[in-house]
Scaffold this active site. Structure first.
Site, mmCIF file in Angstrom:
data_model
loop_
_atom_site.group_PDB
_atom_site.id
_atom_site.type_symbol
_atom_site.label_atom_id
_atom_site.label_comp_id
_atom_site.label_asym_id
_atom_site.label_seq_id
_atom_site.Cartn_x
_atom_site.Cartn_y
_atom_site.Cartn_z
ATOM 1 N N THR A 1 -3.383 16.576 12.101
ATOM 2 C CA THR A 1 -2.280 16.958 12.973
ATOM 3 C C THR A 1 -1.946 18.417 12.679
ATOM 4 O O THR A 1 -2.054 18.855 11.528
ATOM 5 C CB THR A 1 -1.030 16.086 12.730
ATOM 6 O OG1 THR A 1 0.120 16.725 13.276
ATOM 7 C CG2 THR A 1 -0.794 15.867 11.246
ATOM 8 N N CYS B 1 -1.694 20.961 19.291
ATOM 9 C CA CYS B 1 -1.281 19.610 18.939
ATOM 10 C C CYS B 1 -2.500 18.746 19.205
ATOM 11 O O CYS B 1 -3.128 18.869 20.270
ATOM 12 C CB CYS B 1 -0.090 19.153 19.776
ATOM 13 S SG CYS B 1 0.382 17.443 19.463
#
Length: 231
Positions: free
Chosen positions: A83, A197
């Site tokens: 992430t 992202c």
């Protein structure tokens, strides 16, 4: 072959992309029945998300540091945080283990530099866009100028990530908004746009826009394969 350590589950939707991309990369390089050696710890994202929005980054660092220790004990030779946002606590995680961390911003910046890109747009959570941990790494360590969306567009990007993409929901109207924001960044001088992202590539891809897109999850996974196969 080295064992790749993954801190996943943030969200599991994008972690699944990591697992697939890494194994496809190893198969491409080695052929036959080869697959990647992976030690994966998948956290409960509901717990992490609540702490993120409460601003309790110390608690998130503690959770991920403990997870990283488990991955190291499982035999991982190096570590990936699957992430972008949680690289805010990358230094804490690095301090918790003795194995190296393959930083997602570094992998992405190296690809941008290789392609001669000097100015990029950045899509991501409000944490990634508005806080210093990510953009400063791109600018200070790699000399890449970063353009970010305006406040209303940041809200759209953030909402879609948490309310839709992390839940596996893909909406055409959200795709259209992301494409609009991407092309707006290009109008501001961005030569390419970072999908900062790991879920965003589930929504938009190069077929949706002429603006070059840099999928951080894919780039990170490719860098992991290269490192794993380095003697």
């Amino acid at each position: 072959m080295k064992t790749i350590g993954l801190l996943g589950g943030m969200s599991w939707e994008s972690t699944a992309s990591y697992y697939k991309a890494i194994n496809e990369g190893v198969k491409h390089e080695l052929g036959g029945l080869h697959s990647a050696k992976i030690a994966l710890y998948s956290v409960n994202f509901d717990e992490i998300e609540k702490l993120q929005h409460a601003g309790d980054w110390t608690a998130t660092a503690n959770i991920l540091s403990q997870a990283a220790k488990s991955v190291e004990v499982a035999g991982a030779d190096f570590l990936l945080i699957c992430t972008n946002t949680m690289h805010k606590v990358a230094k804490d995680i690095e301090q918790a283990v003795s194995i190296p961390l393959l930083h997602i911003a570094d992998a992405t910046a190296q690809q941008l530099k290789s392609d001669g890109i000097k100015k990029v747009g950045l899509l991501g959570t409000r944490f990634t866009i508005e806080q210093d941990f990510y953009i400063s790494r791109l600018t200070e360590q790699f000399g890449i100028e970063v353009v970010v969306p305006d406040l209303p567009d940041r809200d759209i990007i953030h909402r879609v990530i948490y309310d839709e993409l992390c839940k596996g929901v893909l909406k055409e109207e959200s795709r259209a908004e992301y494409v609009r924001i991407t092309e707006k960044l290009a109008e501001q001088g961005a030569e390419a746009v970072i999908l900062g992202c790991t879920e965003i590539a589930l929504l938009i891809s190069p077929k949706d826009t002429d603006v070059p897109l840099y999928d951080t999850a894919s780039i990170h996974a490719e860098a992991a394969v290269k490192l794993a196969l380095t003697v």
